[in-house]
Structures are given as structure tokens and as C-alpha cells.
Design an enzyme around this catalytic site. Structure first.
Site, PDB file in Angstrom:
ATOM      1  N   GLU A   1      47.676 -83.728 -15.326  1.00 39.94           N
ATOM      2  CA  GLU A   1      48.718 -82.518 -15.381  1.00 39.94           C
ATOM      3  C   GLU A   1      48.390 -81.211 -14.834  1.00 39.94           C
ATOM      4  O   GLU A   1      47.090 -80.816 -15.519  1.00 39.94           O
ATOM      5  CB  GLU A   1      49.423 -82.592 -17.024  1.00 39.94           C
ATOM      6  CG  GLU A   1      50.499 -81.790 -16.876  1.00 39.94           C
ATOM      7  CD  GLU A   1      50.818 -81.323 -18.084  1.00 39.94           C
ATOM      8  OE1 GLU A   1      50.663 -82.126 -19.387  1.00 39.94           O
ATOM      9  OE2 GLU A   1      51.050 -80.048 -18.624  1.00 39.94           O
TER      10      GLU A   1
ATOM     11  N   CYS B   1      52.116 -74.899 -19.741  1.00 39.30           N
ATOM     12  CA  CYS B   1      52.346 -75.766 -18.319  1.00 39.30           C
ATOM     13  C   CYS B   1      53.852 -75.524 -17.953  1.00 39.30           C
ATOM     14  O   CYS B   1      54.309 -75.770 -16.804  1.00 39.30           O
ATOM     15  CB  CYS B   1      51.974 -76.912 -18.373  1.00 39.30           C
ATOM     16  SG  CYS B   1      52.232 -77.953 -19.746  1.00 39.30           S
TER      17      CYS B   1
HETATM   18  P1  NAP Z   1      40.166 -76.240 -15.231  1.00 43.53           P
HETATM   19  O1  NAP Z   1      39.077 -75.204 -14.673  1.00 43.53           O
HETATM   20  O2  NAP Z   1      40.922 -77.122 -14.470  1.00 43.53           O
HETATM   21  O3  NAP Z   1      39.155 -76.866 -16.581  1.00 43.53           O
HETATM   22  C1  NAP Z   1      39.585 -78.130 -17.241  1.00 43.53           C
HETATM   23  C2  NAP Z   1      38.684 -79.082 -17.535  1.00 43.53           C
HETATM   24  O4  NAP Z   1      38.240 -79.795 -16.474  1.00 43.53           O
HETATM   25  C3  NAP Z   1      37.345 -78.465 -18.099  1.00 43.53           C
HETATM   26  O5  NAP Z   1      36.752 -79.252 -19.236  1.00 43.53           O
HETATM   27  C4  NAP Z   1      36.656 -78.261 -17.067  1.00 43.53           C
HETATM   28  O6  NAP Z   1      35.286 -78.323 -17.299  1.00 43.53           O
HETATM   29  C5  NAP Z   1      36.805 -79.393 -16.228  1.00 43.53           C
HETATM   30  N1  NAP Z   1      36.738 -79.151 -14.715  1.00 43.53           N
HETATM   31  C6  NAP Z   1      36.550 -78.037 -14.102  1.00 43.53           C
HETATM   32  N2  NAP Z   1      36.480 -78.193 -12.861  1.00 43.53           N
HETATM   33  C7  NAP Z   1      35.967 -79.426 -12.719  1.00 43.53           C
HETATM   34  C8  NAP Z   1      35.670 -80.376 -11.590  1.00 43.53           C
HETATM   35  N3  NAP Z   1      35.489 -79.726 -10.070  1.00 43.53           N
HETATM   36  N4  NAP Z   1      35.364 -81.290 -11.696  1.00 43.53           N
HETATM   37  C9  NAP Z   1      35.452 -82.014 -12.866  1.00 43.53           C
HETATM   38  N5  NAP Z   1      35.903 -81.370 -14.102  1.00 43.53           N
HETATM   39  C10 NAP Z   1      36.359 -80.021 -13.896  1.00 43.53           C
HETATM   40  O7  NAP Z   1      41.159 -75.553 -16.311  1.00 43.53           O
HETATM   41  P2  NAP Z   1      41.084 -74.453 -17.404  1.00 43.53           P
HETATM   42  O8  NAP Z   1      39.603 -74.083 -17.764  1.00 43.53           O
HETATM   43  O9  NAP Z   1      41.762 -74.857 -18.631  1.00 43.53           O
HETATM   44  O10 NAP Z   1      41.870 -73.257 -16.721  1.00 43.53           O
HETATM   45  C11 NAP Z   1      41.770 -72.715 -15.711  1.00 43.53           C
HETATM   46  C12 NAP Z   1      42.888 -72.823 -14.849  1.00 43.53           C
HETATM   47  O11 NAP Z   1      43.594 -73.882 -14.783  1.00 43.53           O
HETATM   48  C13 NAP Z   1      44.025 -71.735 -15.362  1.00 43.53           C
HETATM   49  O12 NAP Z   1      43.711 -70.589 -15.055  1.00 43.53           O
HETATM   50  C14 NAP Z   1      45.251 -72.276 -14.908  1.00 43.53           C
HETATM   51  O13 NAP Z   1      45.385 -71.619 -13.596  1.00 43.53           O
HETATM   52  C15 NAP Z   1      45.127 -73.753 -14.785  1.00 43.53           C
HETATM   53  N6  NAP Z   1      45.576 -74.487 -16.017  1.00 43.53           N
HETATM   54  C16 NAP Z   1      46.794 -75.062 -15.942  1.00 43.53           C
HETATM   55  C17 NAP Z   1      47.401 -75.610 -16.893  1.00 43.53           C
HETATM   56  C18 NAP Z   1      48.663 -76.207 -16.606  1.00 43.53           C
HETATM   57  O14 NAP Z   1      49.274 -76.943 -17.898  1.00 43.53           O
HETATM   58  N7  NAP Z   1      49.372 -76.114 -15.839  1.00 43.53           N
HETATM   59  C19 NAP Z   1      46.649 -75.844 -18.388  1.00 43.53           C
HETATM   60  C20 NAP Z   1      45.524 -75.288 -18.447  1.00 43.53           C
HETATM   61  C21 NAP Z   1      45.060 -74.654 -17.161  1.00 43.53           C
HETATM   62  P3  NAP Z   1      34.149 -77.058 -17.583  1.00 43.53           P
HETATM   63  O15 NAP Z   1      34.974 -75.723 -17.203  1.00 43.53           O
HETATM   64  O16 NAP Z   1      34.025 -77.124 -19.072  1.00 43.53           O
HETATM   65  O17 NAP Z   1      33.195 -77.210 -16.629  1.00 43.53           O
END
Ligand code: NAP
Length: 528
Positions: free
Chosen positions: A265, A302
Site C-alpha cells: 500500500e 493513507c
Molecule cells: P518507508 O520509507 O517506505 O518505510 C517503510 C518500511 O520499508 C520501513 O520498514 C523501511 O525500513 C522499509 N524500507 C524503506 N526503504 C526501503 C527499501 N529501499 N527497500 C526495502 N525496504 C525499505 O515509509 P515510512 O518510513 O513509513 O515513511 C516515509 C514516507 O512514506 C512518508 O513520508 C510518506 O511519504 C510515505 N508513507 C505513506 C503511507 C501511506 O499510507 N500512503 C504510509 C506511511 C508512509 P527502514 O526505514 O527501517 O530502513
């Protein structure tokens, strides 16, 4: 149960030795102890080996004992009491009432899946009995049931530290389907993750489930997260987070010798369409409800309403001034992590500096390190069409109003949108004929279409779809919320002319599980 900073590998607490990280107090930005040790490749391998060893035994546990296991997890989470709530509030910066509500939702989801498992309908048992006399060819005996896909890797979501994290919707639905689960904890709430992980670990033991039914790993997404997705013993992935990480995981899964499904998602801006009669007669009330939805949980949903489409004119002007006034009264809110705040502030600053965007309103200025102001912008239909960055999700309390010259342009803009989790129509009866024209386009793009509401507040039920075409999710054929989420982790198996003694219980002629089955194409209800 105390937070020790350990990985949970099967029944063992294990000190991770691949670096150490700390939880951060979301409100103050300060470190909270203890240190969490990151998982090594060996830890990952052990967790996967245990999960694979558990799979056959776990998926054949009786429906009753699997349901009791899910209920035991729910009870153990409640038993954590204030310790869990306090830690979760501190790590997430979300208000206590929200976290208590989220715990209720988490426990409710687990109990709902227990009911689903007990009823057995998810097995979708079907029997086409043999017809030896059929001419010109005899018909074979064919029986079908669904089984779990195999061990599932779940990525905890930052914005739902309970309901979409360690024991959240992905874990509950995978366990219900008969799949062992390995969670890659989100670094935003490691203490919360360990406490909930211990609640699951305890339930595995007390319910006599195989040891590898559940493991919890800390570590980076690139190393431990991608390592899990690459491991041949993992057969599906549940993820909530950024579009960037989600699409990277999709590529990793697709590049495996045996590609696997990734239910990711990712991003959605959840368009809200204001129709003329509703806007004219109730614009002020809609504007206030919109700002409430926009700023709920610092906008970190989201389903946050990130886009408003309406025909330009005096009614829209009044709507904008009501919304701006309401936003000005909204206190600054703490975001989940410093990284998420930084991303939000950068995106808002880009909007403020965009030559085709007007800043219409801002919330209170924050007074603590991780607080942010809500933001409301407007633009024209032409600019929205010509600048693709205006369609991108801003995760947080920010929304863009597009001033359309007429309804036809509004419809064309809907046709230009990416896939969405939700869309909302604000309509009176006088608007129904106009709204009807929009429904086919919205159905093609959206998982859930609401009338006179906003997408925040996702009911966990049987008819819920929390999913949608790419990029809102990686696979719009499913939902991550509600009982239908179990389908993501199941696949059908057919048994042809199988001796009765070798058939699984769900398909034996005497119906020992007492479940509803489809016999010769007709639903045959289980005797009460
Ligand atoms: P994220 O950066 O996507 O991280 C989510 C999970 O995925 C964490 O466990 C992270 O691990 C892991 N991850 C990150 N980059 C990865 C990669 N290249 N390969 C494999 N796994 C990876 O999301 P977030 O930390 O929750 O938030 C960052 C941004 O995501 C927000 O600013 C927002 O834009 C978006 N977000 C969107 C929603 C939605 O529902 N639309 C929800 C949450 C976040 P680590 O960080 O621990 O390494």
C-alpha cells in the site's frame, strides 16, 4: 514483559549484533532506551528456516485452535495495558486516545479473523462428485480448498504502530490464512514492536503452535527487508509505506527465480469532488468537516483528502475561506518521525514556491521540534494537468484545491488521476445526475467511493475495500483492511479422485469441519 531491544526469533529473544539503534521520542526528538540490536543475515536465515519448518504443521492446525491462537494474541495485547499505550504514544507522537482506539481496532481485527477462521468459509471448499455414468465421458471426482501461500514477510507501517504493524491487519490476515509471519519492524516504534511481538510469541507457546509461526526482526529495510523478500522460503509480502520502497520491493520480488506477490500500500491523494448544489448550500459545513479529516493524526493517513476538485466561482471561494479559517484554528501537530516531518516540510515548501500554486491557508506554527502546520493550496485545472508533481502525495496535513472551469473539465481531471484508495463525492439530490457521469471513471481508479464523507476512518468489516489500482496499492484486486484481506495469502488446490482417507478434512464427504461448501456448484450450508 519488558522492552529489552531483542529480536524475537521463534521462541528465542536474540540480541541482534548488526549495529544498534534507538527509539526516538517523537515529541522531543530525544533518544529512548534501550538500544535495539539489528538482525544479521544469520538471524534472518534462522527466522526463515523456522517459518518454513512451521508452515505445514501450522496450516493444518484445526480451525478452532487457530482461532483460539488469534484470540490469545488479542488478549495478550490487552494484558500489556498502559505499558504498551505509554510507549506507543511516546514513540509515535500520536495522542493517547488515538492509540487506545488503535489498540481496540487491532484486537478487534484479530478477533474478527478468529471468527472468519472458525466459520471456515475462507477455505472455499468445493466438491464436484464423480459421475461415472456420464456420457460420453465419465466425470472425475474433483474437490477444491484453499491453503496458505507460505511464510509471509510483513513490514510494519509507521503511521499505524498497532493496527498495521506487528500484530496488525497484514499479520492477522496472514496468520488466519495459515501462513507463518516474519515482521520487519518499523524503526519508528521499535519498543512498541517488541512488546506486541512478545504478546504474539507468548500466544504461540500457550496455544501449542509451531515455534516458527512468528518472528520479529529489527534492521534496515534495504538489508533485512529486502533480504526477507529475496529469501526463497518467503512466499508473499505485506507492506505499507512509501511508493519508493514499495516499488523497490516489487522489483526485488519479481526478480526472484520464483516471483512472489507483494501487497504494497503506497501513495494516494484521495480526490474529493464538490458538486455544485452541495457546494452552494452546505459549503461551509463541508469545509469544516474537510479540515477535520485533513488534520486528523497530523494528516498521516493513507486516506487523507489531498485533492479537492470543484467548479470555480463564488461558492468555491466561500468554501476556501471557510476551510482556511478552520485550518487557522488547528494546533500544530507532532509527526511520526523527524524524517517524515522533513519530507512533509520540504513538499509544503515546494508547493509554497510553485509559480502556479496559491497558498490559501496554514495552521498554527509548531512549538516543539517535530510539530508542523497544516497547509491548504489552490491551483488551476491547466496547471494541475501540466505539472505532474501537483498529483504527488504529500504525506501529512496538506491538500490542494483545483479550480475547474466547468464539470466537463472536472471529469477530464478525474480521468487523468492515478489509482486511488478512496474518492469522495459531496452531493445533494440535485447533483445526482452530474455525479452519475463520474462514477465509471471513479470506479476505474478507486478502491472505495464515498458519498458525503471523507476516506479517513476505515471501517474494519466484511464489505470494506482498502486497496485500489496502482500506485495506491501494488495489486488493486485485494484489500488490506477487513475480512477479505485473508484472500491475499491463499491459493486454491484441487484434489482429483483422491481416496477419502487422504482428503483434507474440509473436503471429506462427511463434512467433519461442519463448514459451508459448494457442491455441484450450489452452496450447501453446514448443518446448524
Ligand atoms: P518507508 O520509507 O517506505 O518505510 C517503510 C518500511 O520499508 C520501513 O520498514 C523501511 O525500513 C522499509 N524500507 C524503506 N526503504 C526501503 C527499501 N529501499 N527497500 C526495502 N525496504 C525499505 O515509509 P515510512 O518510513 O513509513 O515513511 C516515509 C514516507 O512514506 C512518508 O513520508 C510518506 O511519504 C510515505 N508513507 C505513506 C503511507 C501511506 O499510507 N500512503 C504510509 C506511511 C508512509 P527502514 O526505514 O527501517 O530502513
Amino acid at each position: 514483559m519488558n522492552i529489552a531491544g531483542n529480536l524475537l526469533i521463534g521462541q528465542q529473544p536474540v540480541r541482534g549484533t548488526s549495529g544498534s539503534t534507538y527509539a526516538i521520542d517523537a515529541a522531543t526528538g530525544e533518544r529512548i532506551g534501550p538500544a535495539f540490536g539489528g538482525a544479521t543475515k544469520e538471524d534472518l536465515d534462522t527466522a526463515c528456516a523456522l517459518a518454513w519448518a512451521a508452515f505445514d504443521a501450522y496450516r493444518e492446525t484445526s480451525l478452532q485452535s487457530r482461532a483460539q491462537f488469534l484470540e490469545a494474541i488479542a488478549s495478550n495485547i490487552l494484558d500489556l495495558g498502559d505499558k504498551l499505550i505509554d510507549r506507543c504514544v511516546q514513540e509515535s507522537g500520536l495522542p493517547r486516545a488515538r492509540i487506545e482506539g488503535e489498540r481496540g481496532r487491532t484486537v478487534g481485527q484479530l478477533r474478527m479473523f478468529a471468527e472468519i477462521v472458525r466459520a471456515g468459509d475462507f477455505l472455499e471448499a468445493r466438491i464436484d462428485p464423480a459421475q461415472p455414468e456420464r456420457k460420453p465421458l465419465a466425470r472425475v471426482d474433483l474437490r477444491l480448498r484453499h491453503i496458505g501461500l507460505g511464510p509471509v514477510a510483513v513490514f510494519g507501517a509507521s503511521n499505524f504502530p498497532l493496527a498495521f504493524s506487528v500484530a496488525g491487519g497484514d499479520t492477522a490476515s496472514a496468520l488466519a490464512a495459515g501462513c507463518p509471519v516474519i515482521v520487519k519492524a518499523h524503526s519508528a516504534h521499535p519498543g512498541t514492536s517488541e512488546l506486541v511481538g512478545m504478546a504474539i510469541q507468548k500466544a504461540v507457546k500457550s496455544c501449542g503452535m509451531p515455534e516458527g509461526t512468528f518472528s520479529l526482526l529489527f534492521g534496515s529495510g534495504r538489508e533485512i527487508g529486502q533480504g526477507l523478500v529475496r529469501d526463497p522460503r518467503i512466499k508473499a509480502v505485506g507492506f505499507t509505506g512509501s511508493r519508493h520502497a514499495g516499488t523497490e520491493l516489487l522489483s526485488v520480488a519479481a526478480a526472484r527465480p520464483e516471483p512472489i506477490p507483494v501487497y504494497a500500500e503506497m501513495s494516494s491523494i484521495n480526490p474529493v469532488l464538490l458538486f455544485p448544489h452541495a457546494l452552494e448550500t452546505r459549503g461551509d459545513a463541508i469545509a469544516r468537516a474537510f479540515v477535520q479529516s485533513l488534520t486528523l493524526g497530523a494528516g498521516q493517513f493513507c486516506t487523507n483528502p489531498g485533492l479537492i476538485l470543484a467548479v470555480d466561482g463564488s461558492a468555491l471561494e466561500k468554501f476556501i475561506s471557510s476551510a482556511s479559517a478552520a485550518l487557522a484554528d488547528v494546533p500544530a501537530a507532532t509527526m511520526l518521525t523527524p524524517g517524515i516531518r522533513k519530507t512533509f516540510e520540504q513538499a509544503v515548501s515546494n508547493m509554497c514556491g510553485h509559480p502556479h500554486v496559491r497558498t490559501e491557508g496554514r495552521g498554527f506554527v509548531g512549538s516543539t521540534p517535530n510539530q508542523v502546520q497544516g497547509a491548504l493550496f489552490s491551483t488551476t485545472a491547466d496547471a494541475f494537468r501540466n505539472f505532474p508533481e501537483l498529483q504527488e502525495e504529500i504525506f501529512g496535513a496538506s491538500s490542494l484545491i483545483v479550480r475547474c472551469p466547468d464539470m466537463q473539465t472536472m471529469l477530464e481531471l478525474v480521468e487523468s488521476l492515478d489509482g486511488q484508495l478512496t474518492s469522495a463525492l459531496h452531493i445533494d439530490e440535485e447533483d445526482h445526475n452530474d455525479a452519475r457521469r463520474f462514477l465509471p471513471a471513479l470506479e476505474r481508479r478507486t478502491g472505495r467511493i464515498l458519498a458525503n464523507g471523507f476516506g479517513t476512518g476505515v471501517e474494519v468489516g466484511h464489505a470494506m475495500v482498502h486497496g485500489g489500482p496502482y500506485p495506491s496499492t501494488a495489486d488493486g484486486r485485494s484489500t488490506s483492511v477487513g475480512s477479505n484481506a485473508i484472500c491475499r495469502f491463499l491459493r486454491p488446490v484441487s484434489y482429483q479422485d483422491m481416496p477419502e482417507s487422504l482428503l483434507p478434512a474440509a473436503l471429506k464427504s462427511g463434512n467433519p469441519l461442519n463448514i459451508n461448501r459448494r457442491i455441484n456448484g450450489k452452496i450447501t450450508l453446514a448443518p446448524k
